[in-house]
Write an enzyme that holds these catalytic residues in place. Structure first.
Site, PDB file in Angstrom:
ATOM      1  N   ASP A 204       0.848  -1.193   0.000  1.00 59.20           N
ATOM      2  CA  ASP A 204       0.000   0.000   0.000  1.00 59.20           C
ATOM      3  C   ASP A 204       0.886   1.246   0.000  1.00 59.20           C
ATOM      4  OD1 ASP A 204       1.063   0.221   2.535  1.00 59.20           O
ATOM      5  OD2 ASP A 204      -0.854   0.344   3.567  1.00 59.20           O
ATOM      6  N   ASP A 206       1.466   4.570   2.309  1.00 55.73           N
ATOM      7  CA  ASP A 206       1.159   5.197   3.589  1.00 55.73           C
ATOM      8  C   ASP A 206       1.582   6.655   3.546  1.00 55.73           C
ATOM      9  OD1 ASP A 206       0.449   2.646   5.081  1.00 55.73           O
ATOM     10  OD2 ASP A 206       2.503   2.176   4.468  1.00 55.73           O
ATOM     11  N   ASP A 282      -3.264   4.584   2.660  1.00 50.45           N
ATOM     12  CA  ASP A 282      -3.598   4.965   4.029  1.00 50.45           C
ATOM     13  C   ASP A 282      -3.216   6.421   4.215  1.00 50.45           C
ATOM     14  OD1 ASP A 282      -4.540   2.491   4.862  1.00 50.45           O
ATOM     15  OD2 ASP A 282      -2.594   1.824   5.618  1.00 50.45           O
TER      16      ASP A 282
HETATM   17  N1  CTP Z   1       0.369   1.358  11.283  1.00 53.01           N
HETATM   18  C1  CTP Z   1      -0.247   1.808  12.410  1.00 53.01           C
HETATM   19  N2  CTP Z   1      -1.585   1.625  12.566  1.00 53.01           N
HETATM   20  C2  CTP Z   1      -2.309   0.980  11.622  1.00 53.01           C
HETATM   21  C3  CTP Z   1      -1.683   0.515  10.473  1.00 53.01           C
HETATM   22  C4  CTP Z   1      -0.325   0.721  10.335  1.00 53.01           C
HETATM   23  O1  CTP Z   1       0.397   2.392  13.258  1.00 53.01           O
HETATM   24  N3  CTP Z   1      -3.600   0.803  11.803  1.00 53.01           N
HETATM   25  C5  CTP Z   1       1.797   1.566  11.135  1.00 53.01           C
HETATM   26  C6  CTP Z   1       2.557   0.282  11.369  1.00 53.01           C
HETATM   27  O2  CTP Z   1       3.110   0.268  12.662  1.00 53.01           O
HETATM   28  C7  CTP Z   1       3.626   0.313  10.336  1.00 53.01           C
HETATM   29  C8  CTP Z   1       3.226   1.375   9.330  1.00 53.01           C
HETATM   30  O3  CTP Z   1       2.046   1.969   9.824  1.00 53.01           O
HETATM   31  O4  CTP Z   1       4.817   0.714  10.934  1.00 53.01           O
HETATM   32  C9  CTP Z   1       3.020   0.824   7.961  1.00 53.01           C
HETATM   33  O5  CTP Z   1       2.117  -0.262   8.003  1.00 53.01           O
HETATM   34  P1  CTP Z   1       1.846  -1.175   6.749  1.00 53.01           P
HETATM   35  O6  CTP Z   1       1.424  -0.375   5.592  1.00 53.01           O
HETATM   36  O7  CTP Z   1       0.899  -2.241   7.188  1.00 53.01           O
HETATM   37  O8  CTP Z   1       3.224  -1.931   6.518  1.00 53.01           O
HETATM   38  P2  CTP Z   1       4.521  -1.515   5.703  1.00 53.01           P
HETATM   39  O9  CTP Z   1       5.655  -1.647   6.635  1.00 53.01           O
HETATM   40  O10 CTP Z   1       4.348  -0.205   5.015  1.00 53.01           O
HETATM   41  O11 CTP Z   1       4.648  -2.683   4.653  1.00 53.01           O
HETATM   42  P3  CTP Z   1       3.978  -2.781   3.191  1.00 53.01           P
HETATM   43  O12 CTP Z   1       5.076  -2.506   2.238  1.00 53.01           O
HETATM   44  O13 CTP Z   1       3.486  -4.199   3.098  1.00 53.01           O
HETATM   45  O14 CTP Z   1       2.865  -1.808   3.115  1.00 53.01           O
HETATM   46 MN    MN Z   2       2.604   0.160   3.884  1.00 55.48          MN
HETATM   47 MN    MN Z   3      -0.556   0.809   5.552  1.00 54.73          MN
END
Ligand code: CTP
Ligand code: MN
Ligand code: MN
Length: 358
Positions: A204, A206, A282
């Site tokens: 995703d 962020d 997000d």
């Molecule tokens: N996070 C959070 N609360 C959430 C979702 C995510 O605090 N409800 C934080 C997580 O702690 C994480 C960061 O947002 O450190 C990113 O989360 P995520 O997108 O799930 O993982 P990524 O590390 O970005 O991996 P990916 O490449 O799969 O997106």
């Molecule tokens: Mn992510």
């Molecule tokens: Mn995320």
């Protein structure tokens, strides 16, 4: 074992936040085996067991060389008997029978598939598995029992299962920033999550939104989402208000205003001028006073964050969240405006984002 000028692994510190963990490391075969078992334990609801496997895998990721023999393990923190057995198997046979059996099992494969759907957590996936559901087609046939989020997750499943590239993430960041600054000229939009840790791909995008003037950020997300929606750029969106200071937090999840969305990203240069893909986005909004904590909290990795909070609590008696660092003794939040200051307040050496892949 190849000779190495790196420090002796005997000095590998106990907490993941005390170590440098690069994206590329030397023990992928071992960490993938252990992380399979971590996921499988989580699928059974056994978080403690899952964490034990995750901790061992994380320590191996920080090891500056390939683990040559079991003897090297004595120096690693957090490697229990079971992990040791799995590591021994992989070192001796190139794979672990237990791990291979898990990977082949119908339950593990189905849980992987179901928990990979946007809006589906472990418990939902497990109950579907219990009911005998196995495929996406099975889920589509159950229609009415799916939430709006899960319906969107299924509808765009193929796109959402396709990794987002850094270029795509940058494009979305720029698009969101342009729109945000049309609403509030000084608004900031920062790419966080895995991309900030140097990952070339992600599941995703962020984005952390803020404004230099405390409080002004509150007027951002509503108009931003409305505008993106009006332009047909959002395929799904679900907004949540800020609840910080209103309700006691129930989980380790933060209480910022946020939006979980699926964006419709145009793909220029894909041949077809109308080409697009669905992308999970997000959006999270932090006031300036909490920005550094939000940046630290949303950069991850999840395990690095967990270890930071555990270190803060156990070693310093402080409560760390994405909102701040609370000192219960002095009954106050300790202010910080940069990530470096937060590490300093915790008495930790600074760890750069690209070394937080714990
Ligand atoms: N996070 C959070 N609360 C959430 C979702 C995510 O605090 N409800 C934080 C997580 O702690 C994480 C960061 O947002 O450190 C990113 O989360 P995520 O997108 O799930 O993982 P990524 O590390 O970005 O991996 P990916 O490449 O799969 O997106
Ligand atoms: Mn992510
Ligand atoms: Mn995320």
């Amino acid at each position: 074992v190849t000779p190495s000028k790196e420090p002796d692994p005997a000095v590998l510190p106990a907490y993941g936040c005390q170590r440098r963990t690069p994206l590329a490391h030397h023990n992928a075969m071992l960490t993938e085996a252990l992380e399979t078992l971590a996921r499988d334990a989580a699928f059974s609801g056994d978080e403690t067991r899952s964490l034990a496997f995750t901790r061992a895998a994380s320590a191996l990721k920080a090891l500056p060389r390939r683990l040559g023999s079991l003897r090297d393990l004595a120096a690693l923190p957090g490697v229990g008997k079971h992990c040791r057995r799995v590591i021994q198997e992989v070192l001796e046979d190139g794979s672990s029978a237990e791990v291979e059996a898990v990977r082949r099992s119908e339950r593990y494969r189905t849980m992987q598939l179901f928990t990979g759907i946007f809006g589906v957590g472990t418990r939902t996936a497990a109950s579907w598995y219990q009911e005998g559901l196995r495929t996406l087609a099975d889920l589509r046939a159950t229609g009415p029992r799916l939430s709006r989020q899960q319906q969107a997750g299924l509808q765009y499943w193929e796109d959402l299962a396709t990794p987002v590239t850094l270029a795509e993430a940058e494009a979305i960041r720029e698009l969101v920033q342009a729109e945000a600054q049309r609403i509030l000229p000084d608004a900031t939009v920062t790419l966080v999550g895995g991309f900030r840790r140097g990952k070339p791909m992600g599941h995703d995008v962020d984005l952390l939104l803020s404004h230099p003037e405390e409080g002004r950020e509150q007027a951002l997300l509503g108009p931003l989402v409305a505008s993106l929606e009006q332009q047909g750029l959002l395929l799904y969106q679900q907004r949540q208000p800020n609840t910080f200071g209103q309700e006691p937090s129930s989980s380790s999840m933060d209480q910022f205003e946020r939006c979980f969305a699926i964006a419709r990203l145009a793909l220029p240069g894909a041949g077809d001028p109308g080409a697009w893909r669905a992308t999970r986005v997000d959006l999270v909004v932090a006031p300036r006073s909490q920005f550094a904590f939000a940046l630290l909290g949303w950069t991850g990795s999840r395990h690095f964050e967990r270890e930071l909070r555990r270190f803060a609590g156990r070693q310093r008696g402080l409560a760390l969240s994405s909102h701040g660092l609370y000192d219960p003794q002095r009954e106050m939040f300790l202010p910080a405006t940069t990530e470096e200051e937060i590490f300093q307040l915790l008495g930790l050496d600074y760890v750069a984002p690209t070394e937080r892949n714990a």
